[in-house]
Design an enzyme around this catalytic site. Structure first.
Site, PDB file in Angstrom:
ATOM      1  N   CYS A   1      62.694  82.684   7.939  1.00  0.00           N
ATOM      2  CA  CYS A   1      62.328  82.988   8.985  1.00  0.00           C
ATOM      3  C   CYS A   1      63.951  83.503   9.682  1.00  0.00           C
ATOM      4  O   CYS A   1      64.892  83.120   9.222  1.00  0.00           O
ATOM      5  CB  CYS A   1      62.217  81.775   9.561  1.00  0.00           C
ATOM      6  SG  CYS A   1      61.775  81.421  11.382  1.00  0.00           S
TER       7      CYS A   1
ATOM      8  N   CYS B   1      61.738  67.391  -6.650  1.00  0.00           N
ATOM      9  CA  CYS B   1      62.149  68.570  -6.042  1.00  0.00           C
ATOM     10  C   CYS B   1      63.218  69.260  -6.666  1.00  0.00           C
ATOM     11  O   CYS B   1      63.372  70.303  -6.938  1.00  0.00           O
ATOM     12  CB  CYS B   1      62.582  68.250  -4.581  1.00  0.00           C
ATOM     13  SG  CYS B   1      61.233  68.307  -3.296  1.00  0.00           S
TER      14      CYS B   1
ATOM     15  N   CYS C   1      48.056  73.994   5.004  1.00  0.00           N
ATOM     16  CA  CYS C   1      49.387  74.561   5.832  1.00  0.00           C
ATOM     17  C   CYS C   1      49.647  75.723   5.179  1.00  0.00           C
ATOM     18  O   CYS C   1      50.442  75.858   4.062  1.00  0.00           O
ATOM     19  CB  CYS C   1      50.503  73.366   5.491  1.00  0.00           C
ATOM     20  SG  CYS C   1      51.650  73.805   6.587  1.00  0.00           S
TER      21      CYS C   1
ATOM     22  N   CYS D   1      66.773  77.630  13.949  1.00  0.00           N
ATOM     23  CA  CYS D   1      66.765  76.569  14.550  1.00  0.00           C
ATOM     24  C   CYS D   1      67.529  75.479  13.598  1.00  0.00           C
ATOM     25  O   CYS D   1      67.423  75.411  12.552  1.00  0.00           O
ATOM     26  CB  CYS D   1      65.175  75.823  14.422  1.00  0.00           C
ATOM     27  SG  CYS D   1      64.120  76.914  15.568  1.00  0.00           S
TER      28      CYS D   1
ATOM     29  N   GLU E   1      55.140  78.350  -0.553  1.00  0.00           N
ATOM     30  CA  GLU E   1      54.575  77.112  -0.896  1.00  0.00           C
ATOM     31  C   GLU E   1      53.324  76.883   0.113  1.00  0.00           C
ATOM     32  O   GLU E   1      53.563  77.353   1.299  1.00  0.00           O
ATOM     33  CB  GLU E   1      55.398  75.832  -1.153  1.00  0.00           C
ATOM     34  CG  GLU E   1      56.204  75.707  -2.397  1.00  0.00           C
ATOM     35  CD  GLU E   1      56.948  74.548  -2.678  1.00  0.00           C
ATOM     36  OE1 GLU E   1      57.116  74.325  -3.927  1.00  0.00           O
ATOM     37  OE2 GLU E   1      57.418  74.209  -1.638  1.00  0.00           O
TER      38      GLU E   1
ATOM     39  N   CYS F   1      66.045  73.042  10.839  1.00  0.00           N
ATOM     40  CA  CYS F   1      65.135  73.383   9.953  1.00  0.00           C
ATOM     41  C   CYS F   1      65.717  74.114   8.801  1.00  0.00           C
ATOM     42  O   CYS F   1      66.627  75.166   8.930  1.00  0.00           O
ATOM     43  CB  CYS F   1      64.150  74.400  10.635  1.00  0.00           C
ATOM     44  SG  CYS F   1      62.869  75.370   9.649  1.00  0.00           S
TER      45      CYS F   1
HETATM   46  N1  SAH Z   1      58.091  78.638  13.189  1.00  0.00           N
HETATM   47  C1  SAH Z   1      57.121  77.979  13.683  1.00  0.00           C
HETATM   48  C2  SAH Z   1      56.102  77.409  12.485  1.00  0.00           C
HETATM   49  C3  SAH Z   1      56.636  76.850  11.483  1.00  0.00           C
HETATM   50  S1  SAH Z   1      57.599  75.261  11.607  1.00  0.00           S
HETATM   51  C4  SAH Z   1      57.734  77.015  14.493  1.00  0.00           C
HETATM   52  O1  SAH Z   1      58.850  76.583  14.637  1.00  0.00           O
HETATM   53  O2  SAH Z   1      56.562  76.198  15.242  1.00  0.00           O
HETATM   54  C5  SAH Z   1      56.631  74.148  11.635  1.00  0.00           C
HETATM   55  C6  SAH Z   1      57.018  72.920  12.529  1.00  0.00           C
HETATM   56  O3  SAH Z   1      58.138  72.237  11.555  1.00  0.00           O
HETATM   57  C7  SAH Z   1      57.875  73.028  13.574  1.00  0.00           C
HETATM   58  O4  SAH Z   1      57.404  72.329  14.572  1.00  0.00           O
HETATM   59  C8  SAH Z   1      59.338  73.012  13.181  1.00  0.00           C
HETATM   60  O5  SAH Z   1      60.075  72.784  14.453  1.00  0.00           O
HETATM   61  C9  SAH Z   1      59.018  71.841  12.507  1.00  0.00           C
HETATM   62  N2  SAH Z   1      60.317  71.308  11.613  1.00  0.00           N
HETATM   63  C10 SAH Z   1      61.135  72.269  11.127  1.00  0.00           C
HETATM   64  N3  SAH Z   1      62.083  71.966  10.421  1.00  0.00           N
HETATM   65  C11 SAH Z   1      62.006  70.373  10.498  1.00  0.00           C
HETATM   66  C12 SAH Z   1      62.457  69.342   9.621  1.00  0.00           C
HETATM   67  N4  SAH Z   1      63.666  69.458   9.108  1.00  0.00           N
HETATM   68  N5  SAH Z   1      61.960  68.078  10.145  1.00  0.00           N
HETATM   69  C13 SAH Z   1      60.894  68.075  10.765  1.00  0.00           C
HETATM   70  N6  SAH Z   1      60.166  68.805  11.516  1.00  0.00           N
HETATM   71  C14 SAH Z   1      60.651  70.286  10.973  1.00  0.00           C
HETATM   72 FE1  SF4 Z   2      61.691  79.505  12.002  1.00  0.00          FE
HETATM   73 FE2  SF4 Z   2      62.665  77.603  13.697  1.00  0.00          FE
HETATM   74 FE3  SF4 Z   2      60.020  77.473  12.929  1.00  0.00          FE
HETATM   75 FE4  SF4 Z   2      62.094  76.816  11.170  1.00  0.00          FE
HETATM   76  S1  SF4 Z   2      61.493  75.601  13.046  1.00  0.00           S
HETATM   77  S2  SF4 Z   2      60.356  78.016  10.669  1.00  0.00           S
HETATM   78  S3  SF4 Z   2      63.743  78.368  12.075  1.00  0.00           S
HETATM   79  S4  SF4 Z   2      60.926  79.137  13.971  1.00  0.00           S
END
Ligand code: SAH
Ligand code: SF4
Length: 399
Positions: free
Chosen positions: A132, A372, A125, A136, A112, A139
């Site tokens: 990934c 969704c 975006c 994390c 998306e 996430c």
């Molecule tokens: N992988 C990269 C870019 C994609 S994630 C990164 O981690 O920076 C983009 C942003 O969304 C990151 O700051 C990530 O920590 C945040 N993010 C991921 N899951 C989230 C969630 N459930 N709620 C709010 N922000 C989230």
């Molecule tokens: Fe990957 Fe972490 Fe970014 Fe989510 S927040 S996309 S798991 S690096």
């Protein structure tokens, strides 16, 4: 990541929308265009594909008909397929895109891409990977297995689709059902953030080549200052990003001590906070005019105390920084909750009083995400991810 490179090469033989200059030159060589003529032809193709947004070879009026016929026989200018488009009442748009198989064993992939218009900018975006590899814990993307890296063409394709749909190429008309920033010389897509699915610095080659295409002055011509790459802290590639791409940097920090960050962002065990900050201090071009964005997701009872806000301020001392506080987006089975609004405000105030911009914004586009759960299960995760993308994009790419 060699797989991404080979996939891109394989694709380039067919699809030219999203191709690099050297891929275009190779395609022309294969069609028998003489070496002496090739660079002129590459420039012409480049202009039509990226400046004009041509979707048919026949539109390329200054290229000889026999060559156009050969191009049309072997190649196409198709973009990734738009499976669905949703438009929010506030003009936010979300596209579900299907990427064709990148090689014989690939089933193709869905991702998306989200567009957020504001009065003075339009932010797109984009995703860099399907899924990934970094897990994390807050996430949703991290819970998906990595399907694959996106190719350069697939990354650029997201921008081409947005510009097609928003009437952002010369002669295009803006959609009647949407808000697109308007004004003298204003573009619908003025800013790009790599904050969709995936870790862009784990797909460095494709991301770098995509940025080169997006910023090429004879094509899409986006300013490097209006492109932000977000990383969870892949230290060795951060320096490369600065040196080879020169875009803005966003770092997903989320914690002020290693014990907590190890849990939230497991990559921290490899590249701890000190190393990430050292890479930020050395990031080429970082200055007060070109600040690094630090993302900090607000997790209730986990990282949201006033003491942590103060620790964050201390940690970032000497780093030209702005801080984006992101309300946590829960997903089914997620182990966290979003901090209370007052807690977020208190945190933000401490950061703000220390001299850092610390925007927290109410999410937009919620209405189009409400539906969704109605879509098929494998896209459900992507939808949850898109919610994050929406909120994310609201607070970054502000330059
Ligand atoms: N992988 C990269 C870019 C994609 S994630 C990164 O981690 O920076 C983009 C942003 O969304 C990151 O700051 C990530 O920590 C945040 N993010 C991921 N899951 C989230 C969630 N459930 N709620 C709010 N922000 C989230
Ligand atoms: Fe990957 Fe972490 Fe970014 Fe989510 S927040 S996309 S798991 S690096």
């Amino acid at each position: 990541m060699t797989s991404a490179v080979s996939a891109a090469e394989e694709h380039a033989s067919v699809r030219l929308a999203g191709a690099t200059r050297s891929e275009l030159a190779r395609a022309l060589a294969e069609l028998g265009v003489a070496e002496g003529e090739r660079s002129m032809r590459v420039s012409q193709l480049w202009h039509w594909i990226y400046h004009r947004g041509a979707r048919e070879f026949s539109a390329m009026r200054n290229i000889a008909k026999p060559l156009l016929a050969k191009l049309a026989e072997r190649h196409e200018l198709a973009r990734p397929e738009v499976v669905t488009e949703q438009v929010s009442a506030d003009g936010t748009r979300k596209w579900l895109l299907r990427m064709p198989p990148a090689h014989a064993h690939d089933k193709g992939a869905e991702i998306e891409c989200v567009y957020i218009p504001e009065s003075d900018r339009g932010t797109l975006c984009v995703s860099s990977q399907v899924g990934c590899t970094l897990n994390c814990t807050f996430c949703h993307t991290g819970t998906m297995p990595l399907v694959r890296n996106l190719t350069t063409a697939e990354i650029v394709g997201q921008v081409l689709i947005a510009r097609d749909r928003l009437g952002d190429f010369p002669g295009g008309t803006p959609p009647p059902d949407g808000l697109v920033p308007s004004g003298e010389g204003m573009r619908a897509v003025s800013n790009i953030v790599f904050m969709g699915m995936g870790e862009p610095l784990y797909n460095f080659g494709a991301v770098r080549d995509a940025i080169a295409i997006l910023t090429d002055g004879e094509g899409l011509s986006l300013s490097k200052r209006r492109i932000t790459v977000s990383t969870s802290g892949v230290v060795p590639e951060m320096e490369r990003l600065g040196a080879e791409c020169g875009t803005m940097l966003a770092v997903s920090l989320h914690a002020t001590n290693n014990a907590l960050r190890d849990k939230l962002v497991p990559l921290n065990r490899k590249y701890p906070i000190e190393r990430v900050l050292q890479a930020c201090r050395g990031y080429p071009g970082a200055s007060n005019a070109r600040r690094i964005t630090f993302e900090y997701v607000m997790l209730k009872g986990v990282n949201d105390t006033p003491a942590e806000a103060k620790a964050l301020v201390r940690l970032l001392k000497g780093v030209p920084a702005k801080i984006n506080l992101i309300p946590f987006n829960p997903w089914p089975g997620s182990p966290y909750e979003c901090s209370d609004w007052e807690t977020i405000e208190r945190f933000s105030e401490i950061v703000f009083n220390a001299g850092y911009a610390s925007p927290v914004r109410t999410p937009r586009g919620r209405d189009i995400l409400a539906a969704c759960g109605q879509l098929k299960s494998e896209t459900e995760k992507l939808r949850a991810r898109a919610r994050i993308m929406l909120e994310e994009s609201l607070v970054v790419g502000q330059d």
